[in-house]
Design an enzyme around this catalytic site. Structure first.
Site, short mmCIF file in Angstrom:
data_model
loop_
_atom_site.label_atom_id
_atom_site.label_comp_id
_atom_site.label_asym_id
_atom_site.label_seq_id
_atom_site.Cartn_x
_atom_site.Cartn_y
_atom_site.Cartn_z
N HIS A 157 0.85 -1.20 0.00
CA HIS A 157 0.00 0.00 0.00
C HIS A 157 0.88 1.24 0.00
O HIS A 157 1.93 1.27 0.64
CB HIS A 157 -0.91 0.01 1.25
CG HIS A 157 -2.10 0.88 1.08
ND1 HIS A 157 -2.06 2.23 1.31
CD2 HIS A 157 -3.36 0.58 0.69
CE1 HIS A 157 -3.25 2.75 1.06
NE2 HIS A 157 -4.07 1.78 0.67
N ASP A 201 -7.81 -5.37 -0.12
CA ASP A 201 -8.22 -6.31 -1.18
C ASP A 201 -7.83 -7.75 -0.87
O ASP A 201 -8.23 -8.66 -1.60
CB ASP A 201 -7.60 -5.88 -2.52
CG ASP A 201 -8.19 -4.57 -3.00
OD1 ASP A 201 -7.42 -3.63 -3.24
OD2 ASP A 201 -9.42 -4.48 -3.07
#
Ligand code: SDX
Length: 370
Positions: free
Chosen positions: A253, A307
């Site tokens: 991320h 996700d």
């Protein structure tokens, strides 16, 4: 002038919508921790919070739910378009086009949030129609008496969902509502900053979210687990994937340098749903990937993101992997439109620069002399 690739660490506006603490792995919507909102709230209440900046009173929430319920039905010609193309087309392309069609009819002017409520109310109807068409099933009309999450699953399966499924869907949608200045939100702002219309912004958001580095990662992450096939294969799979320069999908991320709090919350729902739906081994595979992935990548601040487990939740709830990003979009449209609304209060055309490194002053040569 400094080159900032990917606009890393560049702030383009001030916001009071969402705060992310990337080091500590914390996420706040309008100052409320997502842990509290996931435990005690629901999608409608959180959407109201994101758009209006405060939690609704009981009366305000009742009126808001009624307004969303009235807006859920999709015009027949859009449904027939969805029926026509959904067998083979990418679900995000269908959703993007359907929203674009909605924009054709809606007058250009008008309050951003009112239009946002319309779009947000209709997207699950479109997603459920895409999924049922892919399965050769008839369409199911929205039920105005059900909540947003409950109705989403009702339109998907054509029957009332269990309370566990509804709760899992509600929390998943809540956790996808906003995430500050992610790529798709930024895409919406670029379009909005030219004073284009909100439908065009949302179409830009769907287009950006589709990519596997962003909202498309939820289906890629689940496809990894399906491809691995058994917990014993995990280590070999992860090592060979990483050594061949491929990324572990659902990991990493730009902001979080520890586990994404949304992944932590979704892991619990993934565990409960996979146990209930006979997908226990798939959950075990995911857990092993998490463990081994963190062992290899954790020291570089690369951890599971939203996700990683969301795909397992959506799969257990009955959606096809290719449809997962449209569920993400159905929630994130709240954040996209809230940020557009906030930005337009003090608008500035978004127009960065590029550092020129090419030639200059070249002489034009006629074609026969080249
Ligand atoms: C979402 O921004 C948001 O908030 C997004 C989101 C939201 O709610 O809107 O949180 C939702 O999009 C989550 C991210 C979903 N995407 C994935 O799971 C795809 C896999 N992840 C990566 O591609 C990556 O982690 C990104 C794109 C998410 C972030 O990457 P950055 O910050 O641009 O970092 P990078 O691509 O420059 O990578 C830095 C290094 C590289 O190694 P080097 O080239 O320096 O040697 O870290 C490595 C990368 O190879 N790396 C990974 C990795 N992610 C980064 N290596 C293996 N597997 C990964 N998943």
């Amino acid at each position: 002038m400094e080159l900032k690739k990917g606009l890393e660490d560049v702030a383009i506006k001030e916001t009071s919508i969402t705060f992310i603490d990337g080091e500590l792995g914390r996420l706040y919507y309008r100052g409320y921790s997502v842990y509290d909102l996931a435990s005690f709230s629901n999608f409608e209440e959180v959407a109201y919070l994101i758009w209006y900046g405060k939690l609704p009173t009981r009366k305000e929430l009742e009126d808001f739910r009624k307004l969303m319920a009235e807006e859920r039905k999709v015009p027949d010609h859009i449904s027939s378009f969805v029926r026509q193309v959904s067998r083979n087309a990418n679900p995000m392309d269908v959703l993007r086009t359907a929203v674009s069609m909605m924009g054709l009819e809606d007058s250009r002017d008008g309050d951003t949030i009112q239009k946002a409520i319309k779009i947000t109310s209709k997207m699950p109807t479109i997603v459920a129609q895409i999924q049922r068409t892919r399965r050769g099933q008839d369409l199911v009309e929205p039920d105005p008496n059900l909540s947003h999450a409950e109705n989403f699953l009702f339109m998907l399966h054509g029957e009332k969902p269990s309370s566990t499924d509804v709760r899992s869907m509600d929390v998943s949608l809540t956790l996808h509502v906003d995430h500050e200045m992610n790529a798709s939100t930024f895409a919406c702002l670029v379009v909005a900053s030219t004073l284009s219309d909100i439908y065009s912004s949302v179409v830009a958001g769907i287009s950006a979210l589709k990519g596997p580095l962003h909202g498309g990662a939820n289906s890629e992450a689940l496809k990894q687990f399906l491809e691995i096939g058994s917990p014993d294969n995990v280590e070999k799979y992860v090592l060979s994937r990483l050594s061949s320069g491929q990324r572990l999908m659902g990991f990493g991320h730009r902001v979080y340098k520890t586990m994404d709090p949304r992944a932590k919350i979704l892991r619990e729902y993934a565990k409960q749903l996979s146990t209930e739906k006979g997908l226990g081994e798939l959950f075990e595979i995911a857990q092993r990937v998490e463990e081994i992935g963190i062992k290899i990548l954790g020291n570089r601040g690369i951890y599971p993101n939203v996700d990683f487990y969301s795909g397992l939740v959506f799969y257990a709830l009955g959606f096809d992997p290719d449809v997962f990003p449209t569920i993400f979009a159905s929630a994130r449209v709240v954040g996209w439109t809230a940020h557009v609304d906030e930005y337009l209060k003090d608008n500035k055309l978004i127009r960065p620069k590029a550092i020129y490194v090419g030639d200059l002053g070249r002489r034009y040569v006629p074609i026969d002399e080249r």
